[in-house]
Design a protein around this motif. Structure first.
Motif, PDB file in Angstrom:
ATOM      1  N   SER A   1       0.821  -1.212   0.000  1.00 59.03           N
ATOM      2  CA  SER A   1       0.000   0.000   0.000  1.00 59.03           C
ATOM      3  C   SER A   1       0.855   1.262   0.000  1.00 59.03           C
ATOM      4  CB  SER A   1      -0.936  -0.002   1.210  1.00 59.03           C
ATOM      5  OG  SER A   1      -0.266   0.360   2.405  1.00 59.03           O
ATOM      6  N   HIS A   2       2.156   1.111   0.282  1.00 60.90           N
ATOM      7  CA  HIS A   2       3.060   2.261   0.317  1.00 60.90           C
ATOM      8  C   HIS A   2       3.963   2.338  -0.920  1.00 60.90           C
ATOM      9  CE1 HIS A   2       2.336   4.101   4.269  1.00 60.90           C
ATOM     10  NE2 HIS A   2       2.041   2.892   4.682  1.00 60.90           N
ATOM     11  N   TRP A   3       3.633   1.615  -1.974  1.00 55.42           N
ATOM     12  CA  TRP A   3       4.349   1.806  -3.243  1.00 55.42           C
ATOM     13  C   TRP A   3       4.083   3.217  -3.757  1.00 55.42           C
ATOM     14  CZ3 TRP A   3       7.648   0.357  -6.940  1.00 55.42           C
ATOM     15  CH2 TRP A   3       7.423   0.746  -8.257  1.00 55.42           C
ATOM     16  N   PRO A   4       5.092   3.938  -4.278  1.00 55.21           N
ATOM     17  CA  PRO A   4       6.450   3.498  -4.646  1.00 55.21           C
ATOM     18  C   PRO A   4       7.521   3.723  -3.567  1.00 55.21           C
ATOM     19  CG  PRO A   4       6.038   5.637  -5.591  1.00 55.21           C
ATOM     20  CD  PRO A   4       4.779   5.262  -4.852  1.00 55.21           C
ATOM     21  N   ARG A   5       7.112   4.214  -2.396  1.00 58.24           N
ATOM     22  CA  ARG A   5       8.119   4.365  -1.335  1.00 58.24           C
ATOM     23  C   ARG A   5       8.751   3.012  -1.000  1.00 58.24           C
ATOM     24  NH1 ARG A   5       7.000   6.924   4.717  1.00 58.24           N
ATOM     25  NH2 ARG A   5       9.039   6.385   5.632  1.00 58.24           N
ATOM     26  N   CYS A   6       7.927   1.995  -0.832  1.00 60.44           N
ATOM     27  CA  CYS A   6       8.434   0.624  -0.682  1.00 60.44           C
ATOM     28  C   CYS A   6       8.345  -0.046  -2.047  1.00 60.44           C
ATOM     29  CB  CYS A   6       7.608  -0.152   0.336  1.00 60.44           C
ATOM     30  SG  CYS A   6       8.124  -1.872   0.539  1.00 60.44           S
ATOM     31  N   ALA A   7       9.445  -0.626  -2.497  1.00 62.05           N
ATOM     32  CA  ALA A   7       9.516  -1.133  -3.871  1.00 62.05           C
ATOM     33  C   ALA A   7       9.687  -2.645  -3.953  1.00 62.05           C
ATOM     34  CB  ALA A   7      10.657  -0.451  -4.624  1.00 62.05           C
ATOM     35  N   GLY A   8       9.400  -3.346  -2.871  1.00 58.49           N
ATOM     36  CA  GLY A   8       9.473  -4.795  -2.991  1.00 58.49           C
ATOM     37  C   GLY A   8       9.427  -5.503  -1.656  1.00 58.49           C
ATOM     38  N   THR A   9       8.890  -6.719  -1.679  1.00 57.34           N
ATOM     39  CA  THR A   9       8.914  -7.617  -0.532  1.00 57.34           C
ATOM     40  C   THR A   9       9.396  -8.971  -1.019  1.00 57.34           C
ATOM     41  OG1 THR A   9       6.601  -8.292  -0.833  1.00 57.34           O
ATOM     42  CG2 THR A   9       7.018  -6.409   0.609  1.00 57.34           C
TER      43      THR A   9
ATOM     44  N   LEU B   1      -9.308   4.946   8.993  1.00 57.83           N
ATOM     45  CA  LEU B   1      -9.407   3.699   8.253  1.00 57.83           C
ATOM     46  C   LEU B   1      -9.594   4.007   6.772  1.00 57.83           C
ATOM     47  CD1 LEU B   1      -9.528   0.596   8.653  1.00 57.83           C
ATOM     48  CD2 LEU B   1     -12.026   0.815   8.729  1.00 57.83           C
ATOM     49  N   VAL B   2      -8.732   3.432   5.941  1.00 51.04           N
ATOM     50  CA  VAL B   2      -8.818   3.642   4.494  1.00 51.04           C
ATOM     51  C   VAL B   2      -8.764   2.289   3.803  1.00 51.04           C
ATOM     52  CG1 VAL B   2      -7.664   5.889   4.675  1.00 51.04           C
ATOM     53  CG2 VAL B   2      -6.323   3.847   4.117  1.00 51.04           C
ATOM     54  N   LEU B   3      -9.168   2.303   2.559  1.00 49.54           N
ATOM     55  CA  LEU B   3      -8.991   1.140   1.690  1.00 49.54           C
ATOM     56  C   LEU B   3      -7.912   1.475   0.679  1.00 49.54           C
ATOM     57  CD1 LEU B   3     -12.691   0.113   1.248  1.00 49.54           C
ATOM     58  CD2 LEU B   3     -10.849  -1.465   1.890  1.00 49.54           C
ATOM     59  N   ALA B   4      -6.883   0.629   0.639  1.00 47.36           N
ATOM     60  CA  ALA B   4      -5.835   0.781  -0.368  1.00 47.36           C
ATOM     61  C   ALA B   4      -6.196  -0.099  -1.562  1.00 47.36           C
ATOM     62  CB  ALA B   4      -4.489   0.382   0.208  1.00 47.36           C
ATOM     63  N   VAL B   5      -6.328   0.537  -2.708  1.00 47.95           N
ATOM     64  CA  VAL B   5      -6.608  -0.171  -3.958  1.00 47.95           C
ATOM     65  C   VAL B   5      -5.286  -0.257  -4.710  1.00 47.95           C
ATOM     66  CG1 VAL B   5      -7.986  -0.201  -6.064  1.00 47.95           C
ATOM     67  CG2 VAL B   5      -8.933   0.784  -3.962  1.00 47.95           C
ATOM     68  N   VAL B   6      -4.664  -1.418  -4.661  1.00 50.97           N
ATOM     69  CA  VAL B   6      -3.317  -1.613  -5.199  1.00 50.97           C
ATOM     70  C   VAL B   6      -3.435  -2.190  -6.603  1.00 50.97           C
ATOM     71  CG1 VAL B   6      -1.086  -2.715  -4.848  1.00 50.97           C
ATOM     72  CG2 VAL B   6      -2.469  -2.031  -2.863  1.00 50.97           C
ATOM     73  N   ASN B   7      -2.864  -1.499  -7.559  1.00 53.15           N
ATOM     74  CA  ASN B   7      -2.972  -1.905  -8.961  1.00 53.15           C
ATOM     75  C   ASN B   7      -1.585  -2.029  -9.562  1.00 53.15           C
ATOM     76  OD1 ASN B   7      -3.777  -2.406 -11.582  1.00 53.15           O
ATOM     77  ND2 ASN B   7      -4.206  -0.264 -12.045  1.00 53.15           N
ATOM     78  N   GLN B   8      -1.092  -3.250  -9.663  1.00 52.33           N
ATOM     79  CA  GLN B   8       0.207  -3.479 -10.283  1.00 52.33           C
ATOM     80  C   GLN B   8       0.074  -3.812 -11.766  1.00 52.33           C
ATOM     81  OE1 GLN B   8       2.532  -2.850  -8.153  1.00 52.33           O
ATOM     82  NE2 GLN B   8       4.370  -3.220  -9.365  1.00 52.33           N
TER      83      GLN B   8
ATOM     84  N   ARG C   1      -5.309   0.967 -16.137  1.00 54.58           N
ATOM     85  CA  ARG C   1      -5.995   1.699 -15.081  1.00 54.58           C
ATOM     86  C   ARG C   1      -7.128   0.828 -14.512  1.00 54.58           C
ATOM     87  NH1 ARG C   1      -8.537   7.621 -16.486  1.00 54.58           N
ATOM     88  NH2 ARG C   1      -9.070   8.322 -14.357  1.00 54.58           N
ATOM     89  N   TRP C   2      -7.314   0.897 -13.196  1.00 56.47           N
ATOM     90  CA  TRP C   2      -8.374   0.125 -12.528  1.00 56.47           C
ATOM     91  C   TRP C   2      -9.275   1.124 -11.803  1.00 56.47           C
ATOM     92  CZ3 TRP C   2      -7.587  -3.129  -7.479  1.00 56.47           C
ATOM     93  CH2 TRP C   2      -8.759  -3.854  -7.199  1.00 56.47           C
TER      94      TRP C   2
ATOM     95  N   ALA D   1      -2.438   2.716 -13.601  1.00 56.11           N
ATOM     96  CA  ALA D   1      -1.570   1.548 -13.794  1.00 56.11           C
ATOM     97  C   ALA D   1      -0.327   1.670 -12.929  1.00 56.11           C
ATOM     98  CB  ALA D   1      -1.174   1.433 -15.263  1.00 56.11           C
ATOM     99  N   ARG D   2       0.085   0.548 -12.326  1.00 53.55           N
ATOM    100  CA  ARG D   2       1.279   0.487 -11.468  1.00 53.55           C
ATOM    101  C   ARG D   2       1.213   1.531 -10.352  1.00 53.55           C
ATOM    102  NH1 ARG D   2       2.155  -3.968 -14.662  1.00 53.55           N
ATOM    103  NH2 ARG D   2       2.907  -3.433 -16.726  1.00 53.55           N
ATOM    104  N   ALA D   3       0.038   1.668  -9.741  1.00 59.17           N
ATOM    105  CA  ALA D   3      -0.129   2.707  -8.726  1.00 59.17           C
ATOM    106  C   ALA D   3      -1.070   2.212  -7.632  1.00 59.17           C
ATOM    107  CB  ALA D   3      -0.669   3.990  -9.358  1.00 59.17           C
TER     108      ALA D   3
END
Length: 860
Positions: free
Chosen positions: A633-641, A689-696, A700-701, A728-730
C-alpha cells in the motif's frame, strides 16, 4: 569437433580409513566398495545401498553425522582416448569439496571449492584401456578446521566452520536445515577430446536500445521467424506495454585454448541469432576475440505480468581454415535492460528495480537449496517448484547466499516463466577471512559463475552477501575481530570489480541488508534493502505496520509443515508441539517459544496438537499478509517484498510457504492473493481507516466498491458505496466514511469491502477478544474425476475456514487457503488427487475455522 563423454558408469564408493574411521561407520564399509552414482554424493549412495537410515526421518540426522566426518574415495576406470584427437581433458563441473584426483596412479591435482569447475589435461595418461581414476575426498571439517587454525577464528552465527571453506554453508546446518555435511562428485564429470582449439569461455553481453525512427510497435511485428522464437505463452494484449521496436545487440567475448600445433593456425568464429549472422577471423597465436551481433526489431523480454518472454537461440561455432568445426557453444538469451534506482528522495534512498524502463514492485520469495543433497534436485523438480512460485504471482526469486549457484536448469525455467532472479554471491551470516587460501578461491569462483550465468535474461542483480555487513555493524563482530579481515574487501572491492569486468550489463549491490554506504547502518529501513526480523523474534506481527522500509529483502513467520508431511517424517510418533521429533525438526532458536508467543497475541491457548497445528499455520499466513498488504500500500516508497522463504530442503517447521514434501501450506495460497496484480486491503492512515486499492497491472483500474461494517452475527450495521480510480502500477487510497469506520463495540463488529470480485477484511481486535459465534456450516461433497468439489455454506460467521486436504489423502490438494464467510455465503473448495472422495466423506479432521466447535476458549 570437440567430443564430450560423460563419466557416469562404473563408479564405486569406499570409506577411506587412512586418516581415521568414525566409530559409527558400519564395519562392512572398511572392506567393501558400494555402487556410486555420479553426479551424486556419499549420503545418497549410502542410502541407496541401505547402509544408513533416511536422515530426514525421525531423529536419524544425528545417527548419520559420522558420514560428514569421514574420508571417502570414488573409483572408476576411463576408456582409452581416441588417437584422432590431439588433446584429452578430464573435466569436473563440481567436486564437493576437498578432493585429490589421481589417474593411472598419477596425481593430477587437488581441489578445495565446491562452487568451481576443474580441468586437467590427461592426453598422455589415456593410452591404455580402462585407466583407473580415483577421487579421494577429505572431510570438509578437516579442511575448514585447518584453515581456521591458519587464519584464526572469525565470528559466525552458527557453530560450524562454514566461513573457512568454500562449500554450501547450509549443509553444516541452519535454523531451518539439518547438519548433513556432504562429499562427492556433485556435478558432471567427463572426458573432453579435441584438436587445434576449443572455446574456453564465452561471455554474451546482451544490450538493447529503443528504435525511434520506426512507427511499428513490438506488437505489430509479424516476422514469423521471430514469433516462433517465443518460448513462453504471450501475455494478454492489455498487459503488453506499447513499446517502440528495439535493436538487440550481443557482444560475444570469447576466450580460446589452443594446442601447440593449433597456435599456428588461423581460426574463424561464426555467430548467429534471430536471423543475424556475423563472422570474425582469429589470427594465429591469438586466444581471444569479440563477435558482435545486432538483431533489428528485437522482441523484448519482460518479467511475468509485464509482457512476454521471447528467447533467442544464440549459436557460436569455431572452425579451422578448412571450415572444419572444432567446437560450438549455444545458449538462449533475451533482450532487456535492467537498472537499479537508488536515488535519494524525501524518505531516504530507494532500491527499485527498473526493467525495460518500467519501475517494478518486486513480489519476491527467497530460495534455499531445495534439498540438502543438491543432486536430487532434477530439472523437473526445479520446474515444479518455480511453477509453484509463478502460480502464486511471484515475479522475483532471490537465490540466497548460504546455498549454491544453481544449475542452469533453474535459470532456464526462470527465463521461460519471467521470474526475475536476484543472485547472491555465496557468503552468509559470518565473517569471511580475506587471506589466502580463501581469497584466490573466492575470486576464481566469482569470475567463473558470473560468466556461467550471465546468458540468462532472468538474472537481474548480483548481491555481495547475506547479512554480513549488518553483522559487522550491529552484531558485535567489529570488537570480536580486533582488526582481522571479515569480508568487506570482497563485498566492496573484489566482487563489484569482478562484476564490472565480467558482466557490466547488470547492477551489483554490496549486500542484503545494505544501506548503500557506511553513512547509515546497514539495516536502516529508509535506505536500500532491509531485513525485518525483530517482528518474528520479539514482537507481534502487527508491528510490521510501524515502518515502511524501502525494500524488504527478508521477512517471515514460522509454521509447521502440513500434517501428511509430519506423519511421513515422524512415523510412529504421538505428535505434540514438544514431542521429540517435532523438536528435532524445529531448528530455530526458541522456535516453538516464538510460535506460542505469536499465538498468545491473538488466540487463547490451543486445546490440542491439531488446533495448535491449524492456528500456527493461520498465524503464519496472517503475519505475512499484514506485512505485504501494508508495504504494497506504500508503493512506490516501498519497492518490494521478498518473503523468507519459498521452499524447504527437508521436512521441518520453518518460514516456508511450500514444505519439504512439496505440499503448499496455507501461506502459499495467501501469497497468491497478496501478490496478485490487484489487491484490496484495509489500512490505517493518520488514525483513519482507508482502503488501499493496489494496482500493479498495466491498465488503469477504476470502478465502485462496497464497504460494510457487520456485526458478529452477520447483520449489516453500516455500509457505503465508494468510487475508486487506481492508475496503472499505482495505489489509490479511499477513505472509509466515519459512519462506517466507527464501531460501537470492536469486539463484536468487523469490516468487509468488495470490488471486482476481490475482498478485504478488517478485525480491530485479536481473536481471543472477539465475540465469535460457534461456527456452523452446511457441507456438500460432489465427487468429480480424481477428486471432489466441497461446497461450504456458512450458517454463521466462519473466520479463516481451511480445508487441510492432505488429511483426506496424502496426495490430495485443494485450490484454496484461508477463506472467511459471512452467514449465508458459500464457497467451493476443489480437491484433486483424492481417490476416496465420496458424498459421505468424513471431513471432521480436515475442515475447520477459527471459531470451529473444536476450538475452545473464545467468548460467545
Amino acid at each position: 569437433m570437440t567430443v564430450r563423454t560423460p563419466l557416469t558408469d562404473g563408479w564405486t564408493l569406499r570409506l577411506d580409513p587412512s586418516r581415521h574411521t568414525p566409530a559409527q561407520a558400519p564395519a562392512s564399509l572398511l572392506h567393501t566398495a558400494v555402487p556410486a552414482q555420479v553426479p551424486g554424493c556419499v549420503h545418497t549412495d549410502l542410502l541407496a545401498a541401505g547402509l544408513i537410515p533416511d536422515p530426514y526421518l525421525g531423529l536419524n540426522e544425528t545417527e548419520v553425522a559420522w558420514v560428514g566426518r569421514a574420508d571417502w574415495t570414488y573409483d572408476t576406470a576411463v576408456p582409452a582416448r581416441d588417437g584422432a584427437y590431439e588433446r584429452a581433458d578430464l573435466v569436473f563441473e563440481g567436486l564437493d569439496t576437498v578432493a585429490e584426483i589421481t589417474l593411472g596412479g598419477r596425481r593430477l591435482g587437488a581441489t578445495r571449492n565446491m562452487h568451481r569447475s576443474y580441468r586437467f589435461e590427461v592426453t598422455e595418461l589415456l593410452d591404455a584401456d580402462r585407466t583407473p581414476l580415483s577421487v579421494r575426498f577429505t572431510s570438509a571439517y578437516v579442511e575448514a578446521e585447518a584453515v581456521r587454525a591458519l587464519l584464526g577464528e572469525r565470528p559466525n552465527s552458527y557453530p560450524e566452520p562454514t566461513n573457512h571453506i568454500r562449500k554450501m554453508a547450509c549443509g553444516f546446518g541452519w535454523d531451518w536445515g539439518p547438519t548433513l555435511v556432504t562429499a562427492g562428485i556433485w556435478r558432471q564429470a567427463r572426458i573432453e577430446q579435441w584438436s587445434t582449439a576449443r572455446l574456453a569461455e564465452v561471455r554474451p553481453l546482451v544490450t538493447v536500445r529503443k528504435t525511434t525512427d520506426r512507427k511499428t510497435t513490438d506488437r505489430e511485428t509479424t516476422d514469423p521467424e521471430r514469433t516462433e522464437q517465443q518460448t513462453a505463452e504471450q501475455r494478454p494484449a492489455e498487459q503488453q506495454p506499447a513499446e517502440p521496436p528495439a535493436t538487440g545487440q550481443v557482444e560475444l567475448r570469447v576466450a580460446l585454448e589452443r594446442t601447440t600445433a593449433g597456435a599456428l593456425r588461423e581460426l574463424t568464429l561464426t555467430a548467429e541469432i534471430g536471423g543475424s549472422r556475423h563472422q570474425v577471423t582469429v589470427a594465429a597465436g591469438e586466444d581471444s576475440a569479440l563477435v558482435t551481433l545486432r538483431v533489428p526489431d528485437a522482441q523484448v523480454w519482460w518479467p511475468r505480468g509485464y509482457g512476454a518472454q521471447p528467447l533467442y537461440d544464440c549459436l557460436l561455432r569455431l572452425t579451422d581454415e578448412h571450415g572444419i568445426e572444432l567446437d560450438s557453444w549455444s545458449r538462449r538469451i533475451g533482450f532487456r535492460t535492467v537498472e537499479l534506482d537508488t536515488a535519494a528522495d524525501e524518505h531516504g534512498s530507494g532500491f527499485t528495480l527498473v526493467v525495460n524502463g518500467i519501475r517494478i514492485f518486486a513480489r519476491g520469495v527467497n530460495w534455499i537449496p531445495d534439498d540438502v543433497f543438491p543432486t536430487r534436485v532434477t530439472p523437473a523438480r526445479y520446474r515444479e517448484r518455480l511453477q509453484q512460485a509463478a502460480d502464486a504471482n511471484v515475479d522475483l526469486v532471490r537465490v540466497w547466499g548460504g546455498g549454491i549457484y544453481e544449475d542452469h536448469a533453474f535459470y532456464d525455467v526462470c527465463d521461460e516463466l519471467g521470474l526475475l532472479v536476484w543472485q547472491d554471491f555465496l557468503f552468509a551470516c559470518a565473517a569471511y577471512p580475506e587471506e589466502q587460501p580463501l581469497r584466490g578461491e573466492v575470486e576464481a569462483e566469482a569470475r567463473e559463475n558470473v560468466a556461467r550465468l550471465m546468458p540468462h535474461p532472468s538474472l537481474v542483480l548480483w548481491n555481495g552477501n547475506n547479512e554480513n555487513l549488518w553483522g559487522f555493524a550491529e552484531w558485535g563482530w567489529e570488537s570480536d575481530l580486533a582488526g582481522d579481515s571479515w569480508g568487506e574487501g570482497y563485498y566492496l572491492g573484489l566482487l563489484p570489480r569482478v562484476v564490472a569486468q565480467t558482466d557490466p550489463t547488470r547492477p551489483y549491490w554490496a549486500g542484503s541488508p545494505w544501506s548503500g554506504s557506511w553513512d547509515h547502518t546497514p539495516n536502516h529501513p529508509d535506505h536500500g534493502t532491509s531485513h525485518s526480523w525483530e517482528v518474528w523474534n520479539r514482537q507481534d506481527h502487527g508491528d510490521y505496520l510501524s515502518s515502511v522500509p524501502r525494500f524488504v529483502a527478508e521477512f517471515g513467520w514460522q509454521a509447521p509443515p502440513t500434517h501428511a508431511t509430519l506423519l511421513r517424517a515422524l512415523p510412529d510418533e504421538a505428535l505434540a508441539p514438544d514431542s521429540p521429533g517435532m523438536l528435532h525438526h524445529q531448528k530455530a532458536e526458541d522456535g516453538n517459544g516464538k510460535l506460542d508467543r505469536g499465538l498468545a497475541h491473538h488466540f487463547t491457548a490451543p486445546a490440542d496438537f491439531d488446533e495448535w497445528h491449524y492456528l500456527t499455520q493461520v498465524n503464519q499466513a496472517r503475519a505475512v499478509a499484514t506485512g505485504v498488504e501494508h508495504w504494497r500500500s506504500h508503493w512506490p516508497r516501498c519497492a518490494g517484498t521478498v518473503l523468507w522463504q519459498l521452499n524447504d530442503c527437508w521436512p521441518v517447521t520453518s518460514w516456508a510457504a511450500i514444505d519439504g514434501d512439496a505440499r503448499p501450506k496455507p501461506l502459499y495460497h495467501e501469497l497468491r492473493r497478496l501478490y496478485a496484480d490487484r489487491l484490496l486491503t484495509f489500512q490505517q492512515r493518520e488514525g483513519r481507516l482507508v482502503l488501499a486499492v493496489v494496482n500493479q497491472g498495466a491498465q488503469r483500474w477504476r470502478g465502485g466498491l462496497t464497504v460494510r461494517r457487520v456485526s458478529a452475527d452477520g447483520a449489516v450495521l453500516a455500509a457505503a458505496e465508494l468510487a475508486f480510480d487506481a492508475e496503472a502500477r499505482a495505489v489509490a487510497l479511499v477513505e472509509v466514511p466515519a459512519a462506517v469506520a466507527g464501531a460501537g463495540d470492536p469486539g463484536k463488529e468487523l469490516w468487509t469491502a468488495e470490488a471486482d470480485g476481490l475482498r478485504a477484511w478488517h478485525f480491530a481486535v485479536g481473536d481471543a477478544d472477539f465475540a465469535y459465534p460457534e461456527g456452523a456450516m452446511d457441507i456438500t461433497v460432489t465427487p468429480s474425476r480424481g477428486g471432489a468439489d466441497i461446497t461450504v455454506t456458512a450458517r454463521t460467521l466462519l473466520r479463516d475456514l481451511l480445508l487441510q486436504a492432505d488429511r483426506l489423502h496424502p496426495d490430495a490438494r485443494t485450490d484454496q487457503g484461508l477463506t472467511t464467510l459471512l452467514p449465508g455465503e458459500s464457497t467451493v473448495l476443489r480437491v484433486r488427487d483424492w481417490p476416496d472422495a465420496g458424498p459421505t466423506a468424513d471431513l471432521t479432521a480436515a475442515l475447520r475455522c477459527v471459531n470451529s466447535p473444536r476450538s475452545r476458549g473464545r467468548r460467545a
